[in-house]
Design a protein around this motif. Structure first.
Motif, PDB file in Angstrom:
ATOM      1  N   GLY A 268     -66.508  63.489  50.384  1.00  0.00           N
ATOM      2  CA  GLY A 268     -66.072  62.491  51.356  1.00  0.00           C
ATOM      3  C   GLY A 268     -66.810  62.627  52.672  1.00  0.00           C
ATOM      4  O   GLY A 268     -67.196  61.630  53.288  1.00  0.00           O
ATOM      5  N   ILE A 269     -67.024  63.853  53.101  1.00  0.00           N
ATOM      6  CA  ILE A 269     -67.765  64.109  54.335  1.00  0.00           C
ATOM      7  C   ILE A 269     -69.204  63.632  54.199  1.00  0.00           C
ATOM      8  O   ILE A 269     -69.757  63.015  55.113  1.00  0.00           O
ATOM      9  CB  ILE A 269     -67.700  65.609  54.714  1.00  0.00           C
ATOM     10  N   MET A 270     -69.816  63.890  53.063  1.00  0.00           N
ATOM     11  CA  MET A 270     -71.200  63.452  52.824  1.00  0.00           C
ATOM     12  C   MET A 270     -71.283  61.928  52.835  1.00  0.00           C
ATOM     13  O   MET A 270     -72.233  61.360  53.378  1.00  0.00           O
ATOM     14  CB  MET A 270     -71.722  64.008  51.495  1.00  0.00           C
ATOM     15  N   LYS A 271     -70.286  61.263  52.254  1.00  0.00           N
ATOM     16  CA  LYS A 271     -70.267  59.807  52.228  1.00  0.00           C
ATOM     17  C   LYS A 271     -70.169  59.253  53.652  1.00  0.00           C
ATOM     18  O   LYS A 271     -70.857  58.297  54.015  1.00  0.00           O
ATOM     19  CB  LYS A 271     -69.083  59.333  51.384  1.00  0.00           C
ATOM     20  N   GLN A 272     -69.318  59.867  54.471  1.00  0.00           N
ATOM     21  CA  GLN A 272     -69.177  59.441  55.862  1.00  0.00           C
ATOM     22  C   GLN A 272     -70.471  59.668  56.641  1.00  0.00           C
ATOM     23  O   GLN A 272     -70.871  58.833  57.457  1.00  0.00           O
ATOM     24  CB  GLN A 272     -68.040  60.201  56.539  1.00  0.00           C
TER      25      GLN A 272
END
Length: 106
Positions: A6-10
């Motif tokens: 999720g952090i990578m997507k953000q």
């Protein structure tokens, strides 16, 4: 536990937004003025000077130093306006978050 995916997507979404903002800023132009509008310097969002306008009344051979000072002042005024424009765009891109060290690459 942190959701790394999720952090990578953000991070990817923010990177895309930053690239779009940089492209938009590169197309924007601002004008800096000095001498009560007698000298005008137009600069784009990449700090490239696109145009210099000088009122004909300043074309006096004995006063070249005044003209040089006015051109420098107008250029600095334009630079400050580009930096302000970039700051506003950065604030929009980060949702108002102050991220230390995060600057545009140009």
């Amino acid at each position: 536990m942190l959701n790394i995916q999720g952090i990578m997507k953000q991070a990817q979404a923010m990177q895309k937004k930053m690239e779009e903002m940089q492209n938009k800023l590169a197309q924007e132009e601002v004008s800096g003025v000095s001498g009560g509008g007698l000298v005008k310097v137009t600069m784009n969002g990449k700090f490239e000077i696109k145009k210099v306008e000088i009122d004909k009344s300043l074309m006096v051979a004995d006063e070249v130093d005044i003209l040089e000072d006015l051109i420098a002042a107008a250029g600095n005024d334009a630079k400050n306006k580009v930096e302000s424009m970039m700051g506003e765009s950065m604030k929009d891109a980060t949702g108002g978050l102050n991220i230390p060290g995060l600057k545009l690459p140009f």
